[in-house]
Design a protein around this motif. Sequence first.
Motif, PDB file in Angstrom:
ATOM      1  N   ALA A 109       0.841  -1.199   0.000  1.00  0.00           N
ATOM      2  CA  ALA A 109       0.000   0.000   0.000  1.00  0.00           C
ATOM      3  C   ALA A 109       0.873   1.246   0.000  1.00  0.00           C
ATOM      4  N   SER A 110       0.312   2.337  -0.479  1.00  0.00           N
ATOM      5  CA  SER A 110       1.079   3.581  -0.526  1.00  0.00           C
ATOM      6  C   SER A 110       1.318   4.157   0.870  1.00  0.00           C
ATOM      7  N   ARG A 111       0.504   3.728   1.840  1.00  0.00           N
ATOM      8  CA  ARG A 111       0.681   4.212   3.216  1.00  0.00           C
ATOM      9  C   ARG A 111       0.390   3.067   4.181  1.00  0.00           C
ATOM     10  N   HIS A 120      14.751  -4.757   4.805  1.00  0.00           N
ATOM     11  CA  HIS A 120      15.718  -5.736   5.286  1.00  0.00           C
ATOM     12  C   HIS A 120      15.081  -6.785   6.203  1.00  0.00           C
ATOM     13  N   GLY A 121      13.762  -6.660   6.430  1.00  0.00           N
ATOM     14  CA  GLY A 121      13.071  -7.608   7.294  1.00  0.00           C
ATOM     15  C   GLY A 121      13.060  -7.229   8.758  1.00  0.00           C
ATOM     16  N   PHE A 122      13.560  -6.019   9.093  1.00  0.00           N
ATOM     17  CA  PHE A 122      13.497  -5.554  10.474  1.00  0.00           C
ATOM     18  C   PHE A 122      12.109  -4.966  10.756  1.00  0.00           C
ATOM     19  N   ASN A 123      11.706  -5.014  12.034  1.00  0.00           N
ATOM     20  CA  ASN A 123      10.447  -4.383  12.420  1.00  0.00           C
ATOM     21  C   ASN A 123      10.477  -2.906  12.058  1.00  0.00           C
ATOM     22  N   ALA A 124       9.370  -2.434  11.519  1.00  0.00           N
ATOM     23  CA  ALA A 124       9.256  -1.027  11.148  1.00  0.00           C
ATOM     24  C   ALA A 124       7.921  -0.510  11.667  1.00  0.00           C
ATOM     25  N   ASP A 125       7.948   0.133  12.816  1.00  0.00           N
ATOM     26  CA  ASP A 125       6.747   0.736  13.374  1.00  0.00           C
ATOM     27  C   ASP A 125       6.631   2.152  12.848  1.00  0.00           C
ATOM     28  N   THR A 126       5.435   2.529  12.438  1.00  0.00           N
ATOM     29  CA  THR A 126       5.277   3.781  11.705  1.00  0.00           C
ATOM     30  C   THR A 126       5.188   5.011  12.599  1.00  0.00           C
ATOM     31  N   SER A 127       5.090   4.816  13.911  1.00  0.00           N
ATOM     32  CA  SER A 127       5.024   5.970  14.810  1.00  0.00           C
ATOM     33  C   SER A 127       5.405   5.527  16.219  1.00  0.00           C
ATOM     34  N   CYS A 148      -8.138   0.991  23.183  1.00  0.00           N
ATOM     35  CA  CYS A 148      -8.813   1.618  22.034  1.00  0.00           C
ATOM     36  C   CYS A 148      -8.130   2.915  21.639  1.00  0.00           C
ATOM     37  N   ASP A 149      -7.713   3.699  22.637  1.00  0.00           N
ATOM     38  CA  ASP A 149      -6.984   4.935  22.337  1.00  0.00           C
ATOM     39  C   ASP A 149      -5.642   4.635  21.681  1.00  0.00           C
ATOM     40  N   LEU A 150      -4.978   3.565  22.109  1.00  0.00           N
ATOM     41  CA  LEU A 150      -3.716   3.187  21.481  1.00  0.00           C
ATOM     42  C   LEU A 150      -3.942   2.727  20.046  1.00  0.00           C
ATOM     43  N   PHE A 151      -5.001   1.963  19.798  1.00  0.00           N
ATOM     44  CA  PHE A 151      -5.339   1.581  18.424  1.00  0.00           C
ATOM     45  C   PHE A 151      -5.552   2.823  17.559  1.00  0.00           C
ATOM     46  N   LEU A 152      -6.313   3.766  18.086  1.00  0.00           N
ATOM     47  CA  LEU A 152      -6.618   4.988  17.319  1.00  0.00           C
ATOM     48  C   LEU A 152      -5.350   5.782  17.012  1.00  0.00           C
ATOM     49  N   ARG A 153      -4.493   5.962  18.006  1.00  0.00           N
ATOM     50  CA  ARG A 153      -3.297   6.757  17.765  1.00  0.00           C
ATOM     51  C   ARG A 153      -2.311   6.034  16.857  1.00  0.00           C
ATOM     52  N   ALA A 154      -2.220   4.695  16.981  1.00  0.00           N
ATOM     53  CA  ALA A 154      -1.352   3.942  16.068  1.00  0.00           C
ATOM     54  C   ALA A 154      -1.845   4.053  14.633  1.00  0.00           C
ATOM     55  N   ALA A 155      -3.167   4.223  14.472  1.00  0.00           N
ATOM     56  CA  ALA A 155      -3.756   4.398  13.147  1.00  0.00           C
ATOM     57  C   ALA A 155      -3.752   5.853  12.703  1.00  0.00           C
TER      58      ALA A 155
END
Length: 512
Positions: A109-111, A120-127, A148-155
């Motif tokens: 996906a574009s985002r 390289h196969g390393f974990n990549a967390d977006t925030s 739920c707040d953590l889900f929302l902020r991670a998204a």
Amino acid sequence: MNVLIINLTRFGDLIQTQPVISGFARAGNRVGLACVDNFASATSLLRDLDTVFPFPGARLLSLLDKNWRESLGAICDYRDMILSSFTPDVVVNLTPSVPARLLSRSLEASRVCGFSLDEHGFNADTSPWAAFLQVAGNNRGSSPFNICDLFLRAADLNGDPEGLRLADPGAEHVRTAKKLLHLPEIEHAGFVALQPGASEERRRWPVGRFAAVADELWQQRRLVSVVLGTQGEAALGKRIEESADCPVMNLQGRTSLPELAAVLRQCCLLITNDTGTMHLAAGMGTPVVSVFLATAQPWDTGPYREQCLCLEPDLDCHPCAFGAACAKDNACREAVPVEAVSAAVRRVLDGEGEVVSGARAWVSQFDEQGFLTQNSVSGHGSDDRTRWIELQRVFYRRFLDGDSLEGLSRFGDEMSPQFVEALQSTLSSARDYLFLMQQQGALLARNPRDTLKKKFMASWQQLQNILTENPSLEVLSSLWLFESQQQGHDFSALRKVIDRYAALVAAIHDLL
């Protein structure tokens, strides 16, 4: 745009994905969901979904035991099925497991929001919020934010003022629920639901106490207790039936998930442990009184809806650490008396401000920033633990959003001198080692000598030891460990992490 949300976890966490689904739908997106096939039937309870892709988890695990190549081929087939009908512009992965990360990256996906992998196969967390979500999953007893707040902020979404609001049960499920609850031979005033089960025995409030509350609700209000749960929990329901001196309906193992939702809609209240049923009731708008034992605590896994009432033992050792044996023989199971639950029930059903005694009691409410918080109704609002949780919510929110930590008001005067002194001592040592690592990092960037590398690593280990020794800094310790290890292959990025944590530790120290 097409937004695909990946949540390959258990029932309760799947239900708590609803605010994320609705957040993207409100913005005009088409929303798809990838979930474990075991819980695919539960997706009928979720609003604003356009399509669902059941993930064949059990089949893939079976194939892994036989031939990993076949398992990989099955994953590719699953990915291709998604791409053939719902090419995602945005992927939101809320599951940090390797299969979910692989799927997230393979969809191209574009985002991507949440959890993925780099080239390289390393974990990549977006925030940083995604990193905090993963850390909170392993330290839920210490997290100051609702999942739920953590889900929302991670998204990359803000809070949902509606809280957790699920889809209405279908007409056929409502008819089934009314049929199951049909009780013409007894004159009664309605139904109250009981969920005595939980994921572990130590997280279950004693069955005899559920029976005692059932008796009280029948004697004082003519409410019939309805025992809910799975067939595997049937022994608990049977014990309630045998112990109670009042009418009890046992529906354990007799409802599908949509039918369970419809039954909850017919009840005026749910009394429960920390369970998926608790989240389902909140999503149905049914008032909830829940008991949190052992590792469970309401700041993290409480129902995502205002005016729910959560109880936990008034013990210094609660909540327990994950993976640790209880040194007090699970004393917390006996520490929440029937009287505390009864008082909580009266407060919820009568809408009066009764003070709950005998346990720590909390009423949920959204704060000014749209995050769910807990307000004490048992006189525990000024305790060190409560004040520390509230302080963590302030500085972690700014830290994870990338906002300035300057200008915050001092908080230490509201906690005991002993508690503040212990925190400041640890933070002072941590600040010194972070400063040392900043200096060592600058030298290494110019001259990467082996001796200096060893000193740098020794400083890193000593810092980790310092943070780990103070249980009040469990979240900080785990988050530092996770983020610093994540950047272990990129020294420039690691130095930025060190700078961020140096600023955070200094700010917390000054706030105290």
